[in-house]
Design a protein around this motif. Structure first.
Motif, PDB file in Angstrom:
ATOM      1  N   LEU A 199      60.921  78.839  41.684  1.00 27.00           N
ATOM      2  CA  LEU A 199      59.888  79.870  41.821  1.00 27.00           C
ATOM      3  C   LEU A 199      58.541  79.295  42.224  1.00 27.00           C
ATOM      4  N   SER A 200      58.280  78.061  41.854  1.00 23.68           N
ATOM      5  CA  SER A 200      57.006  77.433  42.199  1.00 23.68           C
ATOM      6  C   SER A 200      57.089  76.648  43.506  1.00 23.68           C
ATOM      7  N   ILE A 201      58.254  76.668  44.152  1.00 22.72           N
ATOM      8  CA  ILE A 201      58.453  75.871  45.367  1.00 22.72           C
ATOM      9  C   ILE A 201      58.931  76.703  46.544  1.00 22.72           C
ATOM     10  N   PHE A 202      59.905  77.579  46.311  1.00 26.14           N
ATOM     11  CA  PHE A 202      60.584  78.262  47.424  1.00 26.14           C
ATOM     12  C   PHE A 202      59.733  79.340  48.097  1.00 26.14           C
ATOM     13  N   PRO A 203      59.160  80.310  47.366  1.00 24.44           N
ATOM     14  CA  PRO A 203      58.334  81.338  48.034  1.00 24.44           C
ATOM     15  C   PRO A 203      57.094  80.726  48.679  1.00 24.44           C
ATOM     16  N   SER A 204      56.565  81.378  49.682  1.00 27.29           N
ATOM     17  CA  SER A 204      55.390  80.849  50.390  1.00 27.29           C
ATOM     18  C   SER A 204      54.107  80.996  49.582  1.00 27.29           C
ATOM     19  N   VAL A 205      54.153  81.835  48.532  1.00 27.00           N
ATOM     20  CA  VAL A 205      52.987  82.028  47.668  1.00 27.00           C
ATOM     21  C   VAL A 205      53.406  81.810  46.211  1.00 27.00           C
ATOM     22  N   HIS A 206      52.616  81.019  45.485  1.00 30.50           N
ATOM     23  CA  HIS A 206      52.875  80.792  44.066  1.00 30.50           C
ATOM     24  C   HIS A 206      51.711  81.349  43.264  1.00 30.50           C
ATOM     25  N   VAL A 207      52.013  82.254  42.349  1.00 31.06           N
ATOM     26  CA  VAL A 207      51.002  82.835  41.464  1.00 31.06           C
ATOM     27  C   VAL A 207      51.247  82.319  40.052  1.00 31.06           C
ATOM     28  N   VAL A 208      50.236  81.697  39.484  1.00 32.18           N
ATOM     29  CA  VAL A 208      50.308  81.144  38.133  1.00 32.18           C
ATOM     30  C   VAL A 208      49.459  82.000  37.202  1.00 32.18           C
ATOM     31  N   VAL A 209      50.038  82.381  36.075  1.00 29.64           N
ATOM     32  CA  VAL A 209      49.299  83.134  35.064  1.00 29.64           C
ATOM     33  C   VAL A 209      49.085  82.224  33.865  1.00 29.64           C
ATOM     34  N   ALA A 210      47.828  82.021  33.509  1.00 29.57           N
ATOM     35  CA  ALA A 210      47.496  81.122  32.404  1.00 29.57           C
ATOM     36  C   ALA A 210      46.692  81.860  31.355  1.00 29.57           C
ATOM     37  N   TYR A 211      46.776  81.358  30.135  1.00 29.93           N
ATOM     38  CA  TYR A 211      46.050  81.945  29.012  1.00 29.93           C
ATOM     39  C   TYR A 211      45.093  80.909  28.414  1.00 29.93           C
ATOM     40  N   ARG A 212      44.288  81.368  27.498  1.00 26.78           N
ATOM     41  CA  ARG A 212      43.251  80.527  26.896  1.00 26.78           C
ATOM     42  C   ARG A 212      43.824  79.235  26.321  1.00 26.78           C
ATOM     43  N   GLU A 213      44.987  79.330  25.685  1.00 28.04           N
ATOM     44  CA  GLU A 213      45.559  78.142  25.045  1.00 28.04           C
ATOM     45  C   GLU A 213      46.105  77.121  26.039  1.00 28.04           C
ATOM     46  N   ASN A 214      46.210  77.504  27.305  1.00 25.56           N
ATOM     47  CA  ASN A 214      46.735  76.588  28.318  1.00 25.56           C
ATOM     48  C   ASN A 214      45.684  75.627  28.867  1.00 25.56           C
ATOM     49  N   MET A 215      44.408  75.874  28.596  1.00 28.62           N
ATOM     50  CA  MET A 215      43.346  75.072  29.188  1.00 28.62           C
ATOM     51  C   MET A 215      43.131  73.770  28.414  1.00 28.62           C
ATOM     52  N   VAL A 216      43.210  72.647  29.128  1.00 31.16           N
ATOM     53  CA  VAL A 216      42.902  71.332  28.555  1.00 31.16           C
ATOM     54  C   VAL A 216      41.935  70.620  29.492  1.00 31.16           C
ATOM     55  N   TYR A 217      41.249  69.622  28.977  1.00 31.93           N
ATOM     56  CA  TYR A 217      40.311  68.910  29.843  1.00 31.93           C
ATOM     57  C   TYR A 217      41.019  67.917  30.758  1.00 31.93           C
ATOM     58  N   ASP A 218      41.902  67.102  30.179  1.00 29.54           N
ATOM     59  CA  ASP A 218      42.532  66.031  30.952  1.00 29.54           C
ATOM     60  C   ASP A 218      44.023  65.990  30.673  1.00 29.54           C
ATOM     61  N   LEU A 219      44.756  65.302  31.531  1.00 26.40           N
ATOM     62  CA  LEU A 219      46.203  65.191  31.355  1.00 26.40           C
ATOM     63  C   LEU A 219      46.573  64.528  30.030  1.00 26.40           C
ATOM     64  N   LYS A 220      45.743  63.595  29.569  1.00 24.07           N
ATOM     65  CA  LYS A 220      46.087  62.913  28.320  1.00 24.07           C
ATOM     66  C   LYS A 220      46.058  63.887  27.145  1.00 24.07           C
ATOM     67  N   ASN A 221      45.238  64.948  27.254  1.00 23.48           N
ATOM     68  CA  ASN A 221      45.226  65.972  26.204  1.00 23.48           C
ATOM     69  C   ASN A 221      46.538  66.738  26.188  1.00 23.48           C
ATOM     70  N   TYR A 222      47.092  66.986  27.381  1.00 19.85           N
ATOM     71  CA  TYR A 222      48.381  67.687  27.475  1.00 19.85           C
ATOM     72  C   TYR A 222      49.506  66.830  26.916  1.00 19.85           C
ATOM     73  N   PHE A 223      49.563  65.575  27.348  1.00 19.38           N
ATOM     74  CA  PHE A 223      50.644  64.698  26.898  1.00 19.38           C
ATOM     75  C   PHE A 223      50.537  64.374  25.418  1.00 19.38           C
ATOM     76  N   ALA A 224      49.335  64.406  24.869  1.00 23.98           N
ATOM     77  CA  ALA A 224      49.164  64.131  23.438  1.00 23.98           C
ATOM     78  C   ALA A 224      49.826  65.201  22.583  1.00 23.98           C
ATOM     79  N   ASP A 225      49.959  66.409  23.133  1.00 25.80           N
ATOM     80  CA  ASP A 225      50.567  67.510  22.380  1.00 25.80           C
ATOM     81  C   ASP A 225      52.087  67.555  22.515  1.00 25.80           C
TER      82      ASP A 225
END
Length: 218
Positions: A142-168
Motif C-alpha cells: 500500500l505504501s509502494i504500489f499506488p502512485s499516491v501514498h497518504v499517511v495518517v498520523a496521530y499525536r502519539e506518533n510524533m518523535v524528534y529523532d529515530l533513536k527515540n523511535y527505536f528506544a521504544d
C-alpha cells in the motif's frame, strides 16, 4: 603557503595519523548514544516535522480531529480527481464507513487503486521522515504500489529523532520485532539518468501526511 595555513594543515594531518595508528576492534568502540552530533532544532515537533517534510517534497496537512481529517481528505480527493482509495486497516475502514465513502479493502485491489492510505509507526521531526512497519500496516504494497501514498498520523506518533523511535521498540523479544521497518523521506526519487531528479521512480510520486492532533481512538 602561509605559515598559519601550514600550521593548520599539520595539526589536521597529525590527528589523522593518530587515528590511523590507534588499534582495536572497530565493533567494540564505545559510542555515547546520549550525545547528539547535530544541533537540536528548537520549537514544536510538529513545526519541525512539517518544515522538513515539505523540504522532502511531501505534502502536510494539520487536522484538529478525525472528523477534520475526513473532511480535508474528501476535499483533496475531489480536487485531485482520485477515483479509488485502498486501506486494509480496520480503523480507517470504519472511519470512512461513517461518512458513506467506500474504500477498497481487498489486497488484490491495490493494483487498480489510485491511493494507498495507511497509518504509521512514527513521524520523525528532525528528518521529516515517516516510519512504517509490518506491525501496524497489513500490507507493505500500500505504501509502494499506488502512485499516491497518504499517511495518517496521530499525536502519539510524533518523535524528534529515530533513536527515540527505536528506544521504544521491544528488542528483548525478537519475535515481537516487526519483520519490516521502512523509513520514508518524501516521494520515491532517483537521479540515476543523466543526473536528472525523477519522482516516483520506484514507488509513489506523491506522499501526503495528515497529522491528527489527538490520540488515536479505539
Amino acid at each position: 603557503m602561509a605559515t598559519d595555513e601550514r600550521s593548520s594543515k599539520e595539526k589536521i594531518l597529525k590527528k589523522v595519523r593518530k587515528g590511523l595508528l590507534q588499534k582495536g576492534d572497530p565493533y567494540t568502540i564505545h559510542i555515547d548514544l546520549d550525545t547528539d552530533v547535530y544541533v537540536k532544532e528548537t520549537g514544536e515537533l510538529i513545526e519541525t516535522f512539517s518544515g522538513n517534510f515539505h523540504s522532502n517534497k511531501g505534502y502536510f496537512s494539520y487536522c484538529f480531529n478525525e472528523y477534520d481529517f475526513v473532511d480535508q481528505f474528501l476535499g483533496l480527493l475531489e480536487e485531485k480527481r482520485w477515483q479509488s482509495v485502498i486501506s486494509l486497516e480496520k480503523h480507517f475502514q470504519n472511519l470512512f464507513a461513517h461518512c458513506d465513502y467506500n474504500l477498497f479493502v481487498k489486497k488484490d485491489e491495490v493494483r487498480i487503486a489510485d491511493v494507498g492510505l495507511t497509518g504509521c509507526d512514527a513521524l520523525v521531526a528532525r528528518t521529516g521522515s515517516v516510519v512504517l512497519s509490518s506491525k501496524s500496516n497489513l500490507s507493505r504494497t500500500l505504501s509502494i504500489f499506488p502512485s499516491v501514498h497518504v499517511v495518517v498520523a496521530y499525536r502519539e506518533n510524533m518523535v524528534y529523532d529515530l533513536k527515540n523511535y527505536f528506544a521504544d521498540l521491544n528488542t528483548t523479544d525478537l519475535q515481537a520485532l516487526p519483520s519490516m521497518i521502512s523509513i520514508t523521506s518524501g516521494p520515491s526519487r532517483t537521479a540515476d539518468i543523466e543526473k536528472t531528479l525523477v519522482l516516483g521512480a520506484h514507488g509513489p510520486k506523491e506522499i501526503y501526511v495528515f497529522y491528527i492532533d489527538q490520540e488515536k481512538t479505539a
